[in-house]
Design a protein around this motif. Sequence first.
Motif, short mmCIF file in Angstrom:
data_model
loop_
_atom_site.label_atom_id
_atom_site.label_comp_id
_atom_site.label_asym_id
_atom_site.label_seq_id
_atom_site.Cartn_x
_atom_site.Cartn_y
_atom_site.Cartn_z
N ILE A 56 50.08 47.46 29.26
CA ILE A 56 49.74 46.10 28.85
C ILE A 56 50.67 45.04 29.45
CG2 ILE A 56 48.73 46.87 26.67
CD1 ILE A 56 51.27 45.77 25.30
N VAL A 57 51.54 45.44 30.35
CA VAL A 57 52.47 44.48 30.95
C VAL A 57 51.72 43.35 31.65
CG1 VAL A 57 54.19 44.19 32.77
CG2 VAL A 57 54.40 46.09 31.18
N LYS A 58 50.56 43.63 32.18
CA LYS A 58 49.78 42.62 32.91
C LYS A 58 49.33 41.46 32.01
CE LYS A 58 45.54 45.31 32.27
NZ LYS A 58 44.45 46.04 32.96
N ASN A 59 49.41 41.63 30.69
CA ASN A 59 48.97 40.59 29.77
C ASN A 59 50.09 39.67 29.29
OD1 ASN A 59 46.31 41.57 29.78
ND2 ASN A 59 46.80 43.09 28.19
N MET A 60 51.20 39.67 30.01
CA MET A 60 52.37 38.91 29.54
C MET A 60 52.17 37.40 29.55
SD MET A 60 54.50 41.07 28.46
CE MET A 60 52.98 41.86 27.93
N ALA A 61 51.17 36.89 30.22
CA ALA A 61 50.94 35.44 30.26
C ALA A 61 50.35 34.93 28.96
CB ALA A 61 50.02 35.09 31.42
N LEU A 62 49.80 35.82 28.16
CA LEU A 62 49.14 35.42 26.93
C LEU A 62 50.06 35.59 25.73
CD1 LEU A 62 45.69 37.19 27.50
CD2 LEU A 62 46.35 34.84 28.11
N TYR A 63 49.93 34.69 24.77
CA TYR A 63 50.69 34.84 23.52
C TYR A 63 50.24 36.10 22.78
CZ TYR A 63 52.67 30.12 23.74
OH TYR A 63 53.38 29.01 24.10
N PRO A 64 51.14 36.69 22.00
CA PRO A 64 50.76 37.90 21.24
C PRO A 64 49.76 37.57 20.13
CG PRO A 64 52.97 37.18 20.65
CD PRO A 64 52.56 36.33 21.81
N ASP A 65 49.14 38.59 19.59
CA ASP A 65 48.23 38.45 18.45
C ASP A 65 49.06 38.10 17.23
OD1 ASP A 65 46.42 38.65 16.40
OD2 ASP A 65 46.25 40.84 16.50
N ASP A 66 48.98 36.85 16.80
CA ASP A 66 49.84 36.40 15.70
C ASP A 66 49.40 36.97 14.36
OD1 ASP A 66 52.20 34.85 15.15
OD2 ASP A 66 50.91 33.48 14.01
N SER A 67 48.21 37.53 14.28
CA SER A 67 47.79 38.19 13.04
C SER A 67 48.42 39.57 12.90
CB SER A 67 46.26 38.34 12.99
OG SER A 67 45.82 39.32 13.92
#
Length: 364
Positions: A56-67
Motif C-alpha cells: 500500500i506504499v503507493k497510496n501515500m498521497a492520500l490521507y488515511p481512513d479517519d474512521s
Amino acid sequence: MKFNKHLESIKTYEAGKPIELVVREFGIEPKDIVKLASNENPLGCSQKVQDAVSAIVKNMALYPDDSMIKLKAGLSKRFDVEQKNIIIGSGSDQVIEFIIHAKADENTKVLVNSVTFAMYEIYAKHVGAQIIKTASQEHNLDEFYDLYKKENPSIIFLCTPNNPTGDAIDAADMMSFLEKIDEDTLVVVDGAYMEYAKYADDKKAVEPKELIEKFKNVIYLGTFSKAYGLGGMRTGYGIADELIINELYKLRPPFNITTLSLEAASVALEDEEFVNKSIALNFEQMKRYKEFANEQKLDIIESYTNFVTLCLNQNQNSTKLADDLLRRGMIVRDLAGYGMNAIRVTVGTSEQNDKFFELAKQYL
C-alpha cells in the motif's frame, strides 16, 4: 518569551537510546550493537505485516481512513466489544494524553504507583494536576485505596503488568478494588504488556469486555508496540464505555494514525501465530535471566512482560553498569531515575541474550 507555567516542573521524558546514537558517539558498527532497552519485539514484526505495508506504499498521497474501520473491526472481534467502545491513538500514550486533558486540571489529583510509566505524571503536569504516589514499588491495591479515600483523585492509573518493574496485579484483586471506586473517578488500566501476562499466568489476565461491562468509569489501554512488534508504527487503543470514548474523541486530531500504521496493526492482529511464537520465545529466554541473576546473586523482579528488572547490590551501580554496557554496544535501561539501583533489560533472542550475559558478567 513566556511558556505554559506548568512546563517548569516537567522533566523531559528520556526514551531508550537509539542504535544510531551509539554509532555516532562510540564509533561502533551497527551490526555490533544490541538494543535491549525499549522492550521491542526481538523478532521484529510479522512477515504478513511487511508484505501488506509494502503493497500500500503507493497510496501515500492520500490521507488515511479517519474512521479506522478496518482496525476497529479487528479489535472489536478480538475483544468482543462494540466499535463505539474503541478509540485509536498514536501509541497508547496518546490516549493517555487524551484522558488527562479530558478529566484533569489544576484543581484535580492523579493517583499513580511510585514506580511506573513516566508519561502518566508528565501528561498530568501539562494541566497542573497534583500527582499522588503510593509508597510501595510494586502495585499495592490497599495503599491505592487508602490514598483514594484520603486524596479523592480524579484519575487512577493501574499499570499491569507494570513498566518498568514487570510485576502484575491479579485480575480478581483488581476487580475487587474497582468495585470500591466511585463512578466519577476514572480508572485507567494500562495493559500494554497484557499479551505476555495472559501467557504467563491466567490469574493476571484482564479482559477489557469484562471491565467495561462492569465498570462505566474504567478504560483499558493496549498497544501494538510490544508483542506485535510494531513500535515504529506507533499504534495503540483504548476500550471503554461509549460516554468516555465520545469525550476523548473531542480531543483526537484528524488523521492521527497513518495509513501504514493502520494497515500494519490490522494485519498484525490477524497473525496470531507470529504473536504466540514471539511470546513463547520470550518466556523461554527469560528463564536464562533468572539463572543469570541467581549466579550473580542479583535480585530479579518476577516479570509478566518481555523484559526483566535486575536489582544490583549495594557495592554495584546501575548507572555505571548501563554506561559500561553502552560503550561496548549493549543498550539497556538504567532505572536510577526511578530511584532504583537496577537495570531493565528487554528479553532478546538467544544470541542477543548471550552477548548481554557475557558483557554484564565482565562488569559485575
